[in-house]
Design a protein around this motif. Structure first.
Motif, PDB file in Angstrom:
ATOM      1  N   GLN A   1     -58.464  -4.714 -20.044  1.00  0.00           N
ATOM      2  CA  GLN A   1     -57.212  -4.994 -19.338  1.00  0.00           C
ATOM      3  C   GLN A   1     -56.845  -6.475 -19.417  1.00  0.00           C
ATOM      4  OE1 GLN A   1     -59.764  -3.246 -17.936  1.00  0.00           O
ATOM      5  NE2 GLN A   1     -58.895  -1.196 -17.971  1.00  0.00           N
ATOM      6  N   ALA A   2     -57.841  -7.362 -19.334  1.00  0.00           N
ATOM      7  CA  ALA A   2     -57.562  -8.797 -19.406  1.00  0.00           C
ATOM      8  C   ALA A   2     -57.025  -9.191 -20.774  1.00  0.00           C
ATOM      9  CB  ALA A   2     -58.835  -9.588 -19.085  1.00  0.00           C
ATOM     10  N   ILE A   3     -57.581  -8.616 -21.834  1.00  0.00           N
ATOM     11  CA  ILE A   3     -57.107  -8.908 -23.186  1.00  0.00           C
ATOM     12  C   ILE A   3     -55.711  -8.327 -23.384  1.00  0.00           C
ATOM     13  CG2 ILE A   3     -57.517  -8.470 -25.645  1.00  0.00           C
ATOM     14  CD1 ILE A   3     -60.547  -8.637 -24.955  1.00  0.00           C
ATOM     15  N   GLU A   4     -55.478  -7.101 -22.909  1.00  0.00           N
ATOM     16  CA  GLU A   4     -54.136  -6.509 -22.987  1.00  0.00           C
ATOM     17  C   GLU A   4     -53.115  -7.385 -22.268  1.00  0.00           C
ATOM     18  OE1 GLU A   4     -54.924  -1.701 -23.218  1.00  0.00           O
ATOM     19  OE2 GLU A   4     -54.552  -2.609 -21.269  1.00  0.00           O
ATOM     20  N   LYS A   5     -53.486  -7.889 -21.099  1.00  0.00           N
ATOM     21  CA  LYS A   5     -52.574  -8.719 -20.307  1.00  0.00           C
ATOM     22  C   LYS A   5     -52.225 -10.005 -21.055  1.00  0.00           C
ATOM     23  CE  LYS A   5     -52.155 -10.854 -15.763  1.00  0.00           C
ATOM     24  NZ  LYS A   5     -52.815 -11.095 -14.480  1.00  0.00           N
ATOM     25  N   LEU A  49     -54.505  -1.496 -25.911  1.00  0.00           N
ATOM     26  CA  LEU A  49     -55.676  -1.257 -26.746  1.00  0.00           C
ATOM     27  C   LEU A  49     -56.053   0.202 -26.512  1.00  0.00           C
ATOM     28  CD1 LEU A  49     -57.613  -4.556 -25.955  1.00  0.00           C
ATOM     29  CD2 LEU A  49     -55.956  -4.116 -27.770  1.00  0.00           C
ATOM     30  N   ALA A  50     -55.467   1.088 -27.322  1.00  0.00           N
ATOM     31  CA  ALA A  50     -55.489   2.515 -27.027  1.00  0.00           C
ATOM     32  C   ALA A  50     -56.743   3.238 -27.479  1.00  0.00           C
ATOM     33  CB  ALA A  50     -54.259   3.187 -27.658  1.00  0.00           C
ATOM     34  N   GLY A  51     -57.422   2.751 -28.474  1.00  0.00           N
ATOM     35  CA  GLY A  51     -58.568   3.476 -29.033  1.00  0.00           C
ATOM     36  C   GLY A  51     -59.890   2.997 -28.453  1.00  0.00           C
ATOM     37  N   GLU A  65     -56.802   1.142 -32.802  1.00  0.00           N
ATOM     38  CA  GLU A  65     -55.474   1.381 -32.235  1.00  0.00           C
ATOM     39  C   GLU A  65     -55.000   0.353 -31.228  1.00  0.00           C
ATOM     40  OE1 GLU A  65     -53.143   4.908 -31.868  1.00  0.00           O
ATOM     41  OE2 GLU A  65     -55.060   5.936 -31.638  1.00  0.00           O
ATOM     42  N   LEU A  66     -54.441  -0.713 -31.728  1.00  0.00           N
ATOM     43  CA  LEU A  66     -53.678  -1.646 -30.916  1.00  0.00           C
ATOM     44  C   LEU A  66     -52.217  -1.230 -31.067  1.00  0.00           C
ATOM     45  CD1 LEU A  66     -54.032  -5.348 -30.421  1.00  0.00           C
ATOM     46  CD2 LEU A  66     -51.832  -4.519 -31.241  1.00  0.00           C
ATOM     47  N   VAL A  67     -51.516  -1.043 -29.950  1.00  0.00           N
ATOM     48  CA  VAL A  67     -50.136  -0.554 -29.978  1.00  0.00           C
ATOM     49  C   VAL A  67     -49.246  -1.509 -29.183  1.00  0.00           C
ATOM     50  CG1 VAL A  67     -48.606   1.375 -29.419  1.00  0.00           C
ATOM     51  CG2 VAL A  67     -50.980   1.819 -30.068  1.00  0.00           C
TER      52      VAL A  67
END
Length: 160
Positions: free
Chosen positions: A35-39, A51-53, A69-71
């Motif tokens: 979650q921190a990297i996605e944010k 980061l879906a996968g 799977e990065l979307v």
């Protein structure tokens, strides 16, 4: 006798080191690494990044998160970019404070464009530097056409 004691000491250090390594990886993953990297990536891109996968965090030889799977989506949830695989190099010092700071992002087989529209696929893309207002490195592999490298600057606001 001395050899046995030496082997026991070496084995103890090895077990303690392995325990610390796996314990620290679990500690970082429990602090919401994904979650921190996605944010951070979402803030830099100005749109949602998922980061879906799969997601795997490792500390050796350097801190890195890898997965599939990065979307990137728009506000309505429509895919604008999708990558089959990603790797994220993380800064070491912030990790000690349980903070995730992206140093470099590598994407493999990045597909750009919304489904049903014009799309383009790139074999690999690497982005380094994620501080708004500072220069960011970009390297794009165009397959048989060669590679392109350059820099750009992140803006904190999204361009329409």
């Amino acid at each position: 006798m001395k050899l046995r004691r030496l082997l026991i000491v070496l084995l103890s250090f090895l077990l303690i080191g392995a325990g610390l390594y796996f314990g620290s990886v679990a500690w970082l993953e429990s602090s919401g690494g994904r979650q921190a990297i996605e944010k951070q990536l979402s803030a830099a891109a100005g749109m949602p990044v998922h980061l879906a996968g799969t997601f795997d965090l490792s500390l050796l030889p350097f801190p890195r998160a890898e997965g599939t799977e990065l979307v990137v989506t728009d506000a309505a949830g429509i895919d604008l970019a999708r990558s089959r695989a990603f790797s994220v190099d993380l800064a070491l010092k912030p990790l000690l404070r349980r903070q995730f700071l992206v140093d470099r992002l590598e994407l493999e087989w990045l597909t750009l464009g919304a489904p049903g529209g014009t799309r383009m696929a790139l074999p690999s893309v690497a982005i380094s530097g994620f501080e708004p207002g500072s220069e960011t490195g970009l390297a794009v592999d165009l397959g048989w056409l060669g590679a392109v490298e350059g820099t750009f600057t992140w803006r904190s606001e999204r361009a329409e």
